[in-house]
Write a protein that holds these residues in place. Structure first.
Motif, PDB file in Angstrom:
ATOM      1  N   GLU A   1       0.823  -1.214   0.000  1.00  0.00           N
ATOM      2  CA  GLU A   1       0.000   0.000   0.000  1.00  0.00           C
ATOM      3  C   GLU A   1       0.858   1.265   0.000  1.00  0.00           C
ATOM      4  OE1 GLU A   1      -3.465  -2.337   2.544  1.00  0.00           O
ATOM      5  OE2 GLU A   1      -2.262  -0.767   3.492  1.00  0.00           O
ATOM      6  N   GLU A   2       1.963   1.238   0.765  1.00  0.00           N
ATOM      7  CA  GLU A   2       2.831   2.421   0.826  1.00  0.00           C
ATOM      8  C   GLU A   2       3.540   2.662  -0.508  1.00  0.00           C
ATOM      9  OE1 GLU A   2       3.259   4.791   3.482  1.00  0.00           O
ATOM     10  OE2 GLU A   2       1.342   3.757   3.712  1.00  0.00           O
ATOM     11  N   GLU A   3       3.881   1.592  -1.219  1.00  0.00           N
ATOM     12  CA  GLU A   3       4.515   1.751  -2.526  1.00  0.00           C
ATOM     13  C   GLU A   3       3.541   2.369  -3.526  1.00  0.00           C
ATOM     14  OE1 GLU A   3       6.097  -2.079  -3.570  1.00  0.00           O
ATOM     15  OE2 GLU A   3       7.582  -2.024  -1.943  1.00  0.00           O
ATOM     16  N   VAL A   4       2.281   1.962  -3.461  1.00  0.00           N
ATOM     17  CA  VAL A   4       1.271   2.570  -4.336  1.00  0.00           C
ATOM     18  C   VAL A   4       1.076   4.035  -3.950  1.00  0.00           C
ATOM     19  CG1 VAL A   4      -1.144   2.515  -5.081  1.00  0.00           C
ATOM     20  CG2 VAL A   4       0.088   0.363  -4.730  1.00  0.00           C
ATOM     21  N   HIS A   5       1.047   4.313  -2.649  1.00  0.00           N
ATOM     22  CA  HIS A   5       0.921   5.701  -2.173  1.00  0.00           C
ATOM     23  C   HIS A   5       2.085   6.552  -2.681  1.00  0.00           C
ATOM     24  CE1 HIS A   5       0.333   9.170   0.388  1.00  0.00           C
ATOM     25  NE2 HIS A   5       1.496   8.962   0.986  1.00  0.00           N
TER      26      HIS A   5
ATOM     27  N   LEU B   1      -7.029  -2.528  -7.042  1.00  0.00           N
ATOM     28  CA  LEU B   1      -6.957  -1.078  -7.223  1.00  0.00           C
ATOM     29  C   LEU B   1      -8.065  -0.379  -6.440  1.00  0.00           C
ATOM     30  CD1 LEU B   1      -5.822   1.464  -8.615  1.00  0.00           C
ATOM     31  CD2 LEU B   1      -7.366   0.972 -10.538  1.00  0.00           C
ATOM     32  N   ALA B   2      -9.297  -0.871  -6.576  1.00  0.00           N
ATOM     33  CA  ALA B   2     -10.429  -0.250  -5.875  1.00  0.00           C
ATOM     34  C   ALA B   2     -10.229  -0.311  -4.364  1.00  0.00           C
ATOM     35  CB  ALA B   2     -11.732  -0.943  -6.272  1.00  0.00           C
ATOM     36  N   HIS B   3      -9.785  -1.470  -3.876  1.00  0.00           N
ATOM     37  CA  HIS B   3      -9.571  -1.639  -2.428  1.00  0.00           C
ATOM     38  C   HIS B   3      -8.477  -0.700  -1.924  1.00  0.00           C
ATOM     39  CE1 HIS B   3      -9.274  -3.768   1.438  1.00  0.00           C
ATOM     40  NE2 HIS B   3      -7.969  -3.662   1.288  1.00  0.00           N
ATOM     41  N   VAL B   4      -7.325  -0.692  -2.613  1.00  0.00           N
ATOM     42  CA  VAL B   4      -6.192   0.125  -2.170  1.00  0.00           C
ATOM     43  C   VAL B   4      -6.510   1.617  -2.283  1.00  0.00           C
ATOM     44  CG1 VAL B   4      -3.792   0.753  -2.681  1.00  0.00           C
ATOM     45  CG2 VAL B   4      -4.472  -1.645  -2.667  1.00  0.00           C
ATOM     46  N   MET B   5      -7.201   2.021  -3.346  1.00  0.00           N
ATOM     47  CA  MET B   5      -7.562   3.430  -3.494  1.00  0.00           C
ATOM     48  C   MET B   5      -8.469   3.875  -2.356  1.00  0.00           C
ATOM     49  SD  MET B   5      -6.112   5.033  -5.989  1.00  0.00           S
ATOM     50  CE  MET B   5      -7.205   6.459  -6.014  1.00  0.00           C
ATOM     51  N   LYS B   6      -9.399   3.030  -1.970  1.00  0.00           N
ATOM     52  CA  LYS B   6     -10.305   3.376  -0.859  1.00  0.00           C
ATOM     53  C   LYS B   6      -9.519   3.470   0.451  1.00  0.00           C
ATOM     54  CE  LYS B   6     -14.538   1.881   1.502  1.00  0.00           C
ATOM     55  NZ  LYS B   6     -15.189   3.197   1.458  1.00  0.00           N
TER      56      LYS B   6
ATOM     57  N   ARG C   1      -6.826   6.816   4.534  1.00  0.00           N
ATOM     58  CA  ARG C   1      -5.630   6.895   5.394  1.00  0.00           C
ATOM     59  C   ARG C   1      -4.925   8.238   5.271  1.00  0.00           C
ATOM     60  NH1 ARG C   1      -1.345   2.311   4.286  1.00  0.00           N
ATOM     61  NH2 ARG C   1      -3.017   1.046   5.212  1.00  0.00           N
ATOM     62  N   TYR C   2      -4.818   8.738   4.053  1.00  0.00           N
ATOM     63  CA  TYR C   2      -4.037   9.953   3.813  1.00  0.00           C
ATOM     64  C   TYR C   2      -4.879  11.176   3.450  1.00  0.00           C
ATOM     65  CZ  TYR C   2       0.050   6.974   4.008  1.00  0.00           C
ATOM     66  OH  TYR C   2       1.019   6.098   4.435  1.00  0.00           O
ATOM     67  N   GLY C   3      -6.181  11.030   3.483  1.00  0.00           N
ATOM     68  CA  GLY C   3      -7.045  12.180   3.243  1.00  0.00           C
ATOM     69  C   GLY C   3      -6.870  12.788   1.866  1.00  0.00           C
ATOM     70  N   TYR C   4      -6.858  11.944   0.837  1.00  0.00           N
ATOM     71  CA  TYR C   4      -6.758  12.454  -0.537  1.00  0.00           C
ATOM     72  C   TYR C   4      -7.926  13.384  -0.872  1.00  0.00           C
ATOM     73  CZ  TYR C   4      -3.289   8.767  -1.633  1.00  0.00           C
ATOM     74  OH  TYR C   4      -2.189   7.952  -1.672  1.00  0.00           O
ATOM     75  N   GLY C   5      -9.067  13.112  -0.227  1.00  0.00           N
ATOM     76  CA  GLY C   5     -10.253  13.930  -0.511  1.00  0.00           C
ATOM     77  C   GLY C   5     -10.883  13.617  -1.850  1.00  0.00           C
ATOM     78  N   LEU C   6     -10.715  12.381  -2.319  1.00  0.00           N
ATOM     79  CA  LEU C   6     -11.255  12.001  -3.624  1.00  0.00           C
ATOM     80  C   LEU C   6     -12.661  11.434  -3.495  1.00  0.00           C
ATOM     81  CD1 LEU C   6      -8.123  10.132  -5.085  1.00  0.00           C
ATOM     82  CD2 LEU C   6      -8.740  12.543  -5.368  1.00  0.00           C
ATOM     83  N   GLU C   7     -13.465  11.680  -4.497  1.00  0.00           N
ATOM     84  CA  GLU C   7     -14.789  11.058  -4.591  1.00  0.00           C
ATOM     85  C   GLU C   7     -14.652   9.899  -5.573  1.00  0.00           C
ATOM     86  OE1 GLU C   7     -19.398  12.073  -5.971  1.00  0.00           O
ATOM     87  OE2 GLU C   7     -17.894  13.676  -5.833  1.00  0.00           O
ATOM     88  N   LEU C   8     -14.621   8.676  -5.035  1.00  0.00           N
ATOM     89  CA  LEU C   8     -14.359   7.491  -5.850  1.00  0.00           C
ATOM     90  C   LEU C   8     -15.645   6.849  -6.347  1.00  0.00           C
ATOM     91  CD1 LEU C   8     -11.607   5.814  -3.612  1.00  0.00           C
ATOM     92  CD2 LEU C   8     -11.260   7.278  -5.615  1.00  0.00           C
ATOM     93  N   MET C   9     -15.610   6.312  -7.547  1.00  0.00           N
ATOM     94  CA  MET C   9     -16.740   5.567  -8.104  1.00  0.00           C
ATOM     95  C   MET C   9     -16.224   4.525  -9.081  1.00  0.00           C
ATOM     96  SD  MET C   9     -18.299   8.860 -10.086  1.00  0.00           S
ATOM     97  CE  MET C   9     -18.352   9.689  -8.506  1.00  0.00           C
TER      98      MET C   9
END
Length: 343
Positions: A34-38, A66-71, A76-84
């Motif tokens: 997860e940290e590598e993707v971050h 991808l969906a799981h890690v993005m969520k 965790r880091y407060g990206y503030g994204l609206e995912l769909m």
């Protein structure tokens, strides 16, 4: 004798990372992955706070991880994204209909909105119908072209700012190799880009958060996390050109694990000699989608299908694009030549 985790030094190692060779426990593997993707997301500045992001979801391991890690990272880091979630139904009986059931379960599990667009509603054709026309040799050409445009159309319907795709390191390395073998300089320059900028109203920027994630590690992550994903390969893809590149990459990886990332870095650092003529990106005169020709590939393929000449978009017939665009009848000689190629 049990091996201790090389990261925490406390728990028993459960797996050996294909990417680094480190023996790690499950928790340390999850955190490292997860940290590598971050780190990939942050270093490439893939997102801005408050953006609406569509995740291309097929139900397979890559898009599910991808969906799981993005969520997880968004929270965790407060990206503030609206995912769909955004899915494409190609119309492949016994494959896509089953995988879409997995996507619908993912929608409930991750509590994300889901939009499904289909080839039939967009183009009037399903892949099952297309394969009946063209056979199994060139069907991936139709699917790849239509799928890319369908994702953009779905993204426009959802009004998202970006599309995330589940392309992993293996996929990118395969694409680099395929473009080298085909001598496709234009695509070779673009294929390693982690994100693509918008080039028109009909195109939504895309990005690859899993660009440096190995396929084997994605499988391990999905397995140990017990994620719900669909694992059957497309029934129409056994003869795909990409399959040969994939086999070669796997053979290289078995000898040297870093081969995958090495190929990606090679693609990233390739340069084109000055003076080499490159295609000029414009828009299709019929549908407005990006194209270096008067008609985009999707419109030419669709025209061929509708005329009963499925090879029209596969063969080199740029000289006929003007007539196709004007919906003019072909000459007897042109019609005869196309019919012979499609017989």
């Amino acid at each position: 004798m049990p091996v201790q985790c090389s990261c925490c030094g406390e728990k028993r190692a459960m797996l050996k990372r294909p990417k680094t060779g480190h023996s790690v426990c499950k928790d340390c593997f999850f955190w490292a992955f997860e940290e590598e993707v971050h780190e990939t997301i942050v270093s490439a500045k893939l997102f801005r706070h408050g953006e609406r992001v569509g995740i291309a979801a097929s139900g397979g391991k890559d898009s599910t991880v991808l969906a799981h890690v993005m969520k997880v990272l968004n929270e965790r880091y407060g990206y503030g994204l609206e995912l769909m979630l955004l899915s494409v139904d190609e119309g492949i009986t016994g494959y896509r209909d089953d995988s879409l059931e997995t996507v619908k379960r993912n929608q409930q599990q991750y509590e994300l909105p889901l939009k499904i667009v289909s080839y039939e509603e967009l183009y009037g054709w399903t892949m099952d119908a297309i394969v009946k026309q063209v056979g199994l040799k060139n069907n991936c050409t139709f699917c790849g072209v239509f799928r890319r445009q369908a994702l953009d159309r779905g993204a426009i319907m959802l009004k998202v700012d970006k599309i995330c795709t589940g392309h992993n390191a293996d996929d990118v390395a395969e694409t680099v190799l395929m473009n080298v073998l085909r001598g496709d300089v234009a695509r070779l320059r673009r294929c390693t880009a982690i994100s693509t900028a918008s080039e028109g109203e009909a195109v939504v920027p895309r990005c690859k958060p899993l660009k440096y994630a190995y396929e084997k590690e994605i499988v391990l992550y999905a397995y140990f996390k017990k994620l719900d994903y669909f694992s059957t390969e497309c029934i129409y893809s056994p003869n795909a050109y990409r399959g040969h590149a994939r086999t070669f990459i796997k053979d290289l990886e078995s000898v040297r694990a870093s081969s995958i990332v090495d190929i990606i870095h090679s693609g990233e650092n390739l340069s084109v000699r000055e003076g080499v003529k490159m295609p000029v990106q414009g828009t299709c005169n019929r549908c407005g989608y990006i194209s270096s020709q008067a008609l985009c590939k999707a419109c030419v393929l669709l025209e061929g299908l509708n005329r009963g000449l499925p090879r029209l978009g596969i063969s080199k017939h740029h000289r006929l694009h003007g007539k196709i665009l004007a919906r003019q009848p072909l000459t007897e000689k042109e019609e005869r030549k196309l019919r012979s190629e499609n017989s």
